[in-house]
Design an enzyme around this catalytic site. Structure first.
Site, PDB file in Angstrom:
ATOM      1  N   LYS A  92       0.825  -1.207   0.000  1.00 25.11           N
ATOM      2  CA  LYS A  92       0.000   0.000   0.000  1.00 25.11           C
ATOM      3  C   LYS A  92       0.861   1.261   0.000  1.00 25.11           C
ATOM      4  O   LYS A  92       0.624   2.187  -0.780  1.00 25.11           O
ATOM      5  CB  LYS A  92      -0.940  -0.017   1.212  1.00 25.11           C
ATOM      6  CG  LYS A  92      -1.930  -1.181   1.201  1.00 25.11           C
ATOM      7  CD  LYS A  92      -2.885  -1.132   2.370  1.00 25.11           C
ATOM      8  CE  LYS A  92      -2.206  -1.389   3.702  1.00 25.11           C
ATOM      9  NZ  LYS A  92      -1.686  -2.770   3.810  1.00 25.11           N
ATOM     10  N   THR A  93       1.869   1.297   0.864  1.00 20.05           N
ATOM     11  CA  THR A  93       2.769   2.455   0.913  1.00 20.05           C
ATOM     12  C   THR A  93       3.569   2.573  -0.382  1.00 20.05           C
ATOM     13  O   THR A  93       3.772   3.679  -0.904  1.00 20.05           O
ATOM     14  CB  THR A  93       3.717   2.340   2.117  1.00 20.05           C
ATOM     15  OG1 THR A  93       2.949   2.239   3.318  1.00 20.05           O
ATOM     16  CG2 THR A  93       4.636   3.538   2.206  1.00 20.05           C
ATOM     17  N   ASP A 137      -1.216   6.758   6.426  1.00 22.31           N
ATOM     18  CA  ASP A 137      -1.233   5.319   6.686  1.00 22.31           C
ATOM     19  C   ASP A 137      -2.105   5.044   7.915  1.00 22.31           C
ATOM     20  O   ASP A 137      -2.234   5.891   8.802  1.00 22.31           O
ATOM     21  CB  ASP A 137       0.201   4.831   6.928  1.00 22.31           C
ATOM     22  CG  ASP A 137       0.325   3.324   6.820  1.00 22.31           C
ATOM     23  OD1 ASP A 137      -0.631   2.683   6.334  1.00 22.31           O
ATOM     24  OD2 ASP A 137       1.370   2.789   7.226  1.00 22.31           O
ATOM     25  N   THR A 186      -5.431  -1.258   7.051  1.00 16.69           N
ATOM     26  CA  THR A 186      -5.455  -2.714   7.158  1.00 16.69           C
ATOM     27  C   THR A 186      -6.828  -3.208   7.613  1.00 16.69           C
ATOM     28  O   THR A 186      -7.092  -4.401   7.577  1.00 16.69           O
ATOM     29  CB  THR A 186      -4.401  -3.196   8.175  1.00 16.69           C
ATOM     30  OG1 THR A 186      -4.614  -2.529   9.427  1.00 16.69           O
ATOM     31  CG2 THR A 186      -2.997  -2.885   7.676  1.00 16.69           C
ATOM     32  N   ARG A 245       6.552  -8.103   1.670  1.00 18.29           N
ATOM     33  CA  ARG A 245       7.426  -7.604   2.733  1.00 18.29           C
ATOM     34  C   ARG A 245       8.107  -8.761   3.462  1.00 18.29           C
ATOM     35  O   ARG A 245       9.306  -8.716   3.755  1.00 18.29           O
ATOM     36  CB  ARG A 245       6.631  -6.752   3.731  1.00 18.29           C
ATOM     37  CG  ARG A 245       7.496  -6.195   4.869  1.00 18.29           C
ATOM     38  CD  ARG A 245       6.638  -5.450   5.865  1.00 18.29           C
ATOM     39  NE  ARG A 245       6.024  -4.277   5.268  1.00 18.29           N
ATOM     40  CZ  ARG A 245       4.994  -3.625   5.803  1.00 18.29           C
ATOM     41  NH1 ARG A 245       4.454  -4.045   6.934  1.00 18.29           N
ATOM     42  NH2 ARG A 245       4.504  -2.554   5.218  1.00 18.29           N
TER      43      ARG A 245
END
Length: 368
Positions: A92-93, A137, A186, A245
């Site tokens: 997402k980032t 975020d 999230t 990640r």
């Protein structure tokens, strides 16, 4: 008297020397510590793609996002507000920074927990130029007061703030330049409907397939200058919980293991030994995952059990279980969510090698 004076002078001299040593040590610490702290961050940033075509996986999302960006650029307008949702570590980032790079815009990043009051956003919003991007975020963690402050900024590109108190208070309207707000969450279900509805486009990121993760691992290995055998890349992808990640984190840990206990090249044997030492099993479950399943199966007889009770039993935060543990266990069919709580499936019992009595047997022996 002279002796005492000499001792005092000598004491002062020693203090100056000690102070000088401490100053040198502090300066040395300032030079070394940030570099040590930033190593992982620098590596992580270097592995992030900068363009949509470099982003691996999430094909439908990429197609729709690319169309939105190209249309905005053709109209020479800022992009609509975007919302990215999905489990942690899916990109997402990274996508927010890709959007900024593709649009040629400046991005200002913050997070929901960091914004305690509406005033915390005031200077940020007023400093944004035409087409700039504000990335928040964990946007679902914004307070109600801050949300209401953001609404006019998103819709009408203006903010209202109050000067003074009581009868002498005055409301001032301040016009903002057109910007794009990108939110990442999230847990989109915790966002209020008014906030969610103000985003022009919403994208949901799902877990990655092993083939996409293999491609990500090979790309990262190339950037890091690591030789990875195909079988090793496949094994790492299989244990990465469908998350880029985690795949990159596993690659870095396996690289360390290969350099210290191997010949520098990553093989499937090295991967197995490295991940076994870190407590990651062939299905990608770590120690916390297995603790959760073991507690549900052994203590709560397979469930159902409420998340708060489970968190108290494990001495863990309930948010950690909901955001980090549950999504993957649900995806692979080891966990089931019901109206009464969480239940372990037969597949989880087989994986954990723990026998769970059937409902008939439990009724027969009076076990609940």
């Amino acid at each position: 008297m002279t002796k005492n004076r000499g001792q005092m002078i000598e004491g002062r001299r020693q203090k100056k020397i000690q102070s000088g040593r401490q100053k040198v040590d502090l300066e040395r610490e300032k030079l070394i510590t940030p570099q040590q702290e930033d190593v992982e961050g620098i590596v992580e940033l270097s592995l992030r793609p900068k363009r949509i075509k470099e982003f691996i996986g999430q094909e439908a999302l990429k197609e729709n996002l690319s169309v939105a960006i190209q249309a905005a650029k053709k109209r020479k307008e800022p992009l609509e507000h975007l919302l990215f949702s999905g489990p942690p570590g899916l990109g997402k980032t990274t996508l927010a920074h890709i959007v900024a790079h593709e649009m040629g815009a400046k991005i200002v990043a913050t997070s929901g927990p960091a914004i305690q009051r509406a005033g915390d956003l005031l200077s940020t919003l007023t400093d944004l130029e035409e087409g700039d991007i504000l990335f928040i975020d964990e946007i679902h963690r914004l307070s109600k007061v801050v949300e209401e402050f953001v609404y006019p900024a998103m819709e009408d590109y203006r903010i209202d703030f109050t000067l003074g108190k009581g009868q002498g208070a005055k409301t001032v309207n301040f016009a903002l330049k057109r910007f794009t707000l990108i939110g990442a969450t999230t847990r989109s279900g915790l966002m209020s409907s008014p906030m969610r509805d103000r985003f022009g486009v919403s994208f949901h990121l799902d877990f990655y397939e092993p083939g996409d993760l293999m491609e990500i691992i090979n790309r990262s290995a190339k950037l890091l200058g690591i030789g990875v055998e195909p079988d090793a890349a496949q094994e790492m992808a299989r244990r990465s919980r469908g998350t880029p990640r985690i795949a990159n984190r596993i690659l870095r840990r396996v690289r360390d293991f290969a350099q210290v206990k191997g010949l520098g090249k990553v093989t499937s044997a090295i991967v197995s030994k490295a991940l076994e030492s870190h407590g990651i099993d062939p299905s990608g479950l770590d120690m916390l995952d297995r603790k959760v399943l073991k507690a549900i199966i052994e203590i709560y007889k397979g469930g159902p059990v409420g998340i708060e009770s489970l968190a108290a039993t494990l001495n863990e935060e309930s948010d950690t279980l909901v955001d980090v543990v549950e999504p993957f266990l649900l995806k692979i069919g080891f966990l089931r969510r019901t109206s009464r709580g969480r239940e372990a499936t037969s597949a989880a019992c087989d994986h954990m090698k723990i026998f769970l009595k059937s409902s008939k047997e439990r009724d027969l022996f009076g076990v609940k």
